[in-house]
Enzyme design. Sequence first.
Site, PDB file in Angstrom:
ATOM      1  N   ARG A  72       6.698   4.690   5.944  1.00 33.35           N
ATOM      2  CA  ARG A  72       6.209   3.786   6.992  1.00 33.35           C
ATOM      3  C   ARG A  72       7.310   3.404   7.989  1.00 33.35           C
ATOM      4  NH1 ARG A  72       2.913   5.914   4.792  1.00 33.35           N
ATOM      5  NH2 ARG A  72       1.113   5.109   3.652  1.00 33.35           N
ATOM      6  N   SER A 102      -3.853  -2.450   5.834  1.00 38.50           N
ATOM      7  CA  SER A 102      -2.906  -2.857   4.792  1.00 38.50           C
ATOM      8  C   SER A 102      -1.907  -3.860   5.343  1.00 38.50           C
ATOM      9  CB  SER A 102      -2.166  -1.637   4.251  1.00 38.50           C
ATOM     10  OG  SER A 102      -3.041  -0.765   3.594  1.00 38.50           O
ATOM     11  N   GLU A 150       3.546  -4.612   6.710  1.00 41.44           N
ATOM     12  CA  GLU A 150       3.149  -3.346   7.330  1.00 41.44           C
ATOM     13  C   GLU A 150       2.443  -3.623   8.650  1.00 41.44           C
ATOM     14  OE1 GLU A 150       0.297   0.471   6.298  1.00 41.44           O
ATOM     15  OE2 GLU A 150       1.593  -0.327   4.728  1.00 41.44           O
TER      16      GLU A 150
END
Length: 302
Positions: free
Chosen positions: A171, A220, A294
């Site tokens: 990520r 998320s 995130e």
Amino acid sequence: MTATDFPAVRGKLLRDEPLGPFTWFRVGGKADALFIPADPEDLADFLKALDPTTPVTVLGVGSNVIVRDGGVEGVVIRLAGRPFAGISAEGETITAGAGALDSMVARASAKAGLAGLEFYAGIPGTIGGALTMNAGCYGAETKDVLISAWGLTRAGERVDYSLADFGYTYRHSQAPADIIWIEATYRGTPDDPEAVSGRIAEITSRREQTQPIREKTGGSTFKNPPGHSSWKLVDEAGWRGRLFKATGGGAKFSELHSNFMINPGEATAADIEGLGEAVRADVLAKTGVQLDWEIKRIGRPG
């Protein structure tokens, strides 16, 4: 800031534009200015002429972002429409504009008989966001299929990146954060179109059954810490379905998936971000594990 501070454009330049309607959470303040360029050339010309001290923020479809209640300073750029969302297939490659929905790229790859991009059907965002954060799910990531991409610097100059240039990790990308991605090219693997479509259908069904996709959510919330699942940490700390209020009607983590925050109705951005910070602090105190966001948070507090 006055209208004369901004260069002339061929697209839309909107002053004091509310950003809540552009986000999945449906919260947040106004942009000083919202620019929807007509095409990449319009965007490049605008950036070249824009005062270099003016902040620039890119907003995709708003699926993984909290816009704070005080709004966003400077110019918010939204890549929308056909010039930024085109998708084409040639041989074993798929080329997609940064404004194209990830799910549409997955479907286009299936139609072209190319496997490998099915996981994009489970990501509620655009290609620009996927490039920025190495988006992934169900065991696959952007880095697994990306060949190259190009974008514009804050000064409006074109830059071309190969996969290696991104320096992708979980990520995260090492590419400069101020690059505005315009287009990406991916490599697929030849496969039967029906087989690829079948796998996409499975991913879509799984997502519908396990995620609150029909709620006002943001995807998320936290990255998975090494050796842990964020949803389990949130759940075990007792935050599933628990309402948190800061300045509005409150926000909570979904009963269906405890790594997804939702706006049940009248939440403010402060409610949603405050919930996330409260959970991070509680999980750290109880387990010693640090949860990292995130979801991207932008703008000024209310």
